[in-house]
Design a protein around this motif. Sequence first.
Motif, PDB file in Angstrom:
ATOM      1  N   PHE A 104      -1.402   1.423   0.369  1.00 39.45           N
ATOM      2  CA  PHE A 104      -0.269   2.121  -0.254  1.00 39.45           C
ATOM      3  C   PHE A 104       0.574   1.128  -1.048  1.00 39.45           C
ATOM      4  CE2 PHE A 104       0.634   6.047   2.654  1.00 39.45           C
ATOM      5  CZ  PHE A 104      -0.607   6.556   2.343  1.00 39.45           C
ATOM      6  N   THR A 105       1.191   1.618  -2.116  1.00 40.84           N
ATOM      7  CA  THR A 105       2.181   0.783  -2.798  1.00 40.84           C
ATOM      8  C   THR A 105       3.480   0.838  -1.988  1.00 40.84           C
ATOM      9  OG1 THR A 105       3.096   2.578  -4.098  1.00 40.84           O
ATOM     10  CG2 THR A 105       1.215   1.390  -5.062  1.00 40.84           C
ATOM     11  N   THR A 109       4.646   3.924   0.294  1.00 37.52           N
ATOM     12  CA  THR A 109       4.929   3.715   1.720  1.00 37.52           C
ATOM     13  C   THR A 109       6.200   4.460   2.122  1.00 37.52           C
ATOM     14  OG1 THR A 109       3.872   1.560   1.658  1.00 37.52           O
ATOM     15  CG2 THR A 109       5.433   1.930   3.458  1.00 37.52           C
ATOM     16  N   LEU A 110       7.247   4.292   1.311  1.00 36.17           N
ATOM     17  CA  LEU A 110       8.519   4.949   1.657  1.00 36.17           C
ATOM     18  C   LEU A 110       8.411   6.463   1.509  1.00 36.17           C
ATOM     19  CD1 LEU A 110      11.241   2.564   0.206  1.00 36.17           C
ATOM     20  CD2 LEU A 110      10.216   2.610   2.477  1.00 36.17           C
ATOM     21  N   ALA A 111       7.677   6.911   0.460  1.00 38.87           N
ATOM     22  CA  ALA A 111       7.507   8.362   0.256  1.00 38.87           C
ATOM     23  C   ALA A 111       6.727   8.967   1.422  1.00 38.87           C
ATOM     24  CB  ALA A 111       6.781   8.614  -1.062  1.00 38.87           C
ATOM     25  N   PHE A 112       5.688   8.238   1.855  1.00 43.48           N
ATOM     26  CA  PHE A 112       4.863   8.702   2.975  1.00 43.48           C
ATOM     27  C   PHE A 112       5.709   8.809   4.246  1.00 43.48           C
ATOM     28  CE2 PHE A 112       2.222   7.396   6.662  1.00 43.48           C
ATOM     29  CZ  PHE A 112       1.315   8.440   6.661  1.00 43.48           C
ATOM     30  N   TYR A 113       6.510   7.769   4.464  1.00 42.05           N
ATOM     31  CA  TYR A 113       7.338   7.760   5.662  1.00 42.05           C
ATOM     32  C   TYR A 113       8.368   8.889   5.608  1.00 42.05           C
ATOM     33  CZ  TYR A 113       9.592   5.865   9.708  1.00 42.05           C
ATOM     34  OH  TYR A 113      10.084   5.714  10.971  1.00 42.05           O
ATOM     35  N   GLY A 114       8.946   9.096   4.425  1.00 36.46           N
ATOM     36  CA  GLY A 114       9.898  10.203   4.254  1.00 36.46           C
ATOM     37  C   GLY A 114       9.216  11.534   4.539  1.00 36.46           C
ATOM     38  N   ALA A 136       7.807  -1.878  -6.752  1.00 40.25           N
ATOM     39  CA  ALA A 136       7.526  -0.484  -6.351  1.00 40.25           C
ATOM     40  C   ALA A 136       6.045  -0.132  -6.426  1.00 40.25           C
ATOM     41  CB  ALA A 136       8.329   0.475  -7.226  1.00 40.25           C
ATOM     42  N   ALA A 137       5.356  -0.635  -7.490  1.00 38.28           N
ATOM     43  CA  ALA A 137       3.964  -0.230  -7.708  1.00 38.28           C
ATOM     44  C   ALA A 137       2.961  -1.199  -7.088  1.00 38.28           C
ATOM     45  CB  ALA A 137       3.709  -0.108  -9.220  1.00 38.28           C
ATOM     46  N   ARG A 138       3.465  -2.207  -6.364  1.00 38.89           N
ATOM     47  CA  ARG A 138       2.534  -3.178  -5.769  1.00 38.89           C
ATOM     48  C   ARG A 138       2.020  -2.700  -4.414  1.00 38.89           C
ATOM     49  NH1 ARG A 138       5.344  -8.874  -6.833  1.00 38.89           N
ATOM     50  NH2 ARG A 138       3.891  -9.645  -5.282  1.00 38.89           N
ATOM     51  N   PRO A 139       0.714  -2.864  -4.178  1.00 40.09           N
ATOM     52  CA  PRO A 139       0.202  -2.484  -2.859  1.00 40.09           C
ATOM     53  C   PRO A 139       0.822  -3.366  -1.775  1.00 40.09           C
ATOM     54  CG  PRO A 139      -1.601  -3.140  -4.347  1.00 40.09           C
ATOM     55  CD  PRO A 139      -0.311  -3.429  -5.056  1.00 40.09           C
TER      56      PRO A 139
END
Length: 251
Positions: A104-105, A109-114, A136-139
């Motif tokens: 994940f980037t 990661t934050l979107a997934f967690y949200g 933001a766009a880095r894995p």
Amino acid sequence: MTETTTPTESRQPAERTPAGESMLTATGITHRYGELSVLQSVDVEIPSGAVTAVVGPNGTGKTTLLRILLGQLTPSEGSVAYTGPAVDRPIGYLPQQPSFRPQFTAAETLAFYGALLGREVDTHAALDRVGLADAAARPVDALSGGMRRLLGIAQSLVGEPPVVVFDEPASGLDPSMSTRAFEILSERAAAGTAIVVSSHDLGLVERFADRVLVVHDGVIAARGSPRELMAETETESLWDVYDAVVHGGNQ
Ligand code: ADP
């Protein structure tokens, strides 16, 4: 959690400087792992709008206390009451070893967690807050250890929980990243969040913590603001306070 009527130990000094309203109140916390007694009758209040630092030697029960405050671990005796606002996510947590999905980037990661919390996250703002907007766009597996820790801090803040608990957020970080981590915690406290942080970095704790709890021999052996603790022990740094409390000033 079980209720208890265990009286407060007289060895534990009374609290004098709560910064804001208490968000968490832990009463009579005793914890044993089998035969090993780790905490004995500990009372703690965690106020809003302040950084409360938990310090003490390795193996003294800091993580145990944090996990009890979080509700992840049920104490052998005593109880923890959350008295903050009624929200979906009352307490955020940064564990010592946060785990991320490496592919994940940072933003994903934050979107997934949200999404796990049923929330849409403004990932740009959340990353910007910890200085990672450009990443933001880095894995995740292309981030440095320090950047990953900052991402963990951003993740623990998703949903703006009124209480956030950080277990050694600065361990393994270089001095500027460590300072940055504490600056973020301090900024969140200034915005009203109740911050709890365990750390061995007494210099940063002295600089950023509003209140310090020194855990030693299963109890809170000293508590107060860094300034109060220094005045009480007639010392000039938090390291001297720690030395006096933990080693009796003999090292
Ligand atoms: P700290 O965070 O201050 O290093 P911990 O709370 O992790 O201390 O651990 C306190 C003591 O409890 C240590 O002696 C540790 O080995 C022991 N301990 C921690 N977790 C467990 C567990 N799940 N089972 C048994 N013993 C444990």
